[in-house]
Design an enzyme around this catalytic site. Sequence first.
Site, mmCIF file in Angstrom:
data_model
loop_
_atom_site.group_PDB
_atom_site.id
_atom_site.type_symbol
_atom_site.label_atom_id
_atom_site.label_comp_id
_atom_site.label_asym_id
_atom_site.label_seq_id
_atom_site.Cartn_x
_atom_site.Cartn_y
_atom_site.Cartn_z
ATOM 1 C CD GLU A 19 4.080 0.825 7.276
ATOM 2 O OE1 GLU A 19 4.706 1.095 8.309
ATOM 3 O OE2 GLU A 19 3.893 1.664 6.378
ATOM 4 C CG ASP A 79 -0.273 -0.024 2.543
ATOM 5 O OD1 ASP A 79 0.756 -0.721 2.664
ATOM 6 O OD2 ASP A 79 -0.741 0.660 3.470
HETATM 7 ZN ZN LIG Z 1 6.698 2.108 4.253
#
Ligand SMILES: [Zn+2]
Length: 385
Positions: A140, A74
């Site tokens: 994340e 992501d």
């Molecule tokens: Zn990162």
Amino acid sequence: MSADPLSIARDLLRCRSVTPAEGGALKYLEGVLKSAGFEVHHLAFSEPGEDLVENLYARIGTQAPNLVFAGHTDVVPPGDEKAWTHPPFAGENDGTELYGRGAVDMKGGLACALAAVLDHLAARGGKPNGSISFLITGDEEGIAINGTPKLLKWAAEHGEKFDHCILGEPSNIEALGDTIKIGRRGSLNGHLIVSGKQGHVAYPERADNPIRGLVTLIGALQAEPLDNGTEHFPPSHLEFTTVDIGNKTVNLIPGQARARFNIRFNDTHTLDSLKALMTQRATKAAGGKIRFAFEWEPSNAGVFVIQPGPFTDMVTAAIEEVTARKPHLSTSGGTSDARFIAAHCPVVEFGLVGQTMHAVDERVPIADLRALTTIYRKIIDRYFG
Ligand SMILES: [Zn+2]
């Protein structure tokens, strides 16, 4: 399948995987890993009220040791796409640098790990002398609830054991090879609430102004250092971020005053010992006269550090051979997913240079992609050597 880090990074950058969207990035990795002989688990986790997040765990080999490459597909949003020299999701390069959201944080790093692993396997007839795994999350940059923590829990429940992990976050500050992260400080958010008695400002004897007590406690909590730092960490640090009374009335003594703070802490403390220390210091300063309470925000950001040893030595040697730089073993910066992995196995963070991460025109020198691939390849070869 080509083991060229530039083309893998380009393909990944073309996936619009802005947190928490999968954007085709994990599907792409799944395809590449499956054709290389990995057993791939594509796992979606959810929680009421939170976005569904897709994750991937892939492993080749059944024997120990299991070397894990961890990371995320992501990315943060690109901001104003017109401000970019090359579009953020086009995977374009100008012959020297590859542009795109995630170029350094961290699709570029993932591409290098994948290319290095594919090269290693090709040289070994397709099988590692042990196991190689990829532990990849799609969450994340978000709140990190349905990503790495759940992925690790799933892996533990399925009997997966990890021996060492390399997290390919952009660890370097100025140049490839300058920094390995071997730990991170913890982070704790708290509220300090002082209660008084509301009343008229003209009759203070009938009221009890909580602002006085709050000021005393804020001063007391910051009066002494939390510690003097440790071998791998700077001193822990408390910072007040807001003081809130919310009183709009000129002649009213408020009934309550609140302040919020954040503590970045080293391995002198744990989340629990730090809460106890704050309470102890406030109790002493209050002297039985100030009514106060702490409210703690839930934190999954404990401190961790791996002690330098054969694994960090091996990583350091590979970096030095390729870049002629001796990396600094650092614990600086904010939190990362390494804090979750550290509970399962030793983890070091080493990836690209972080300079343009989260910025317009995020980009990576093509030479860095090739050099990082070579470094990872040396690490893998020696790990299974
Ligand atoms: Zn990162």
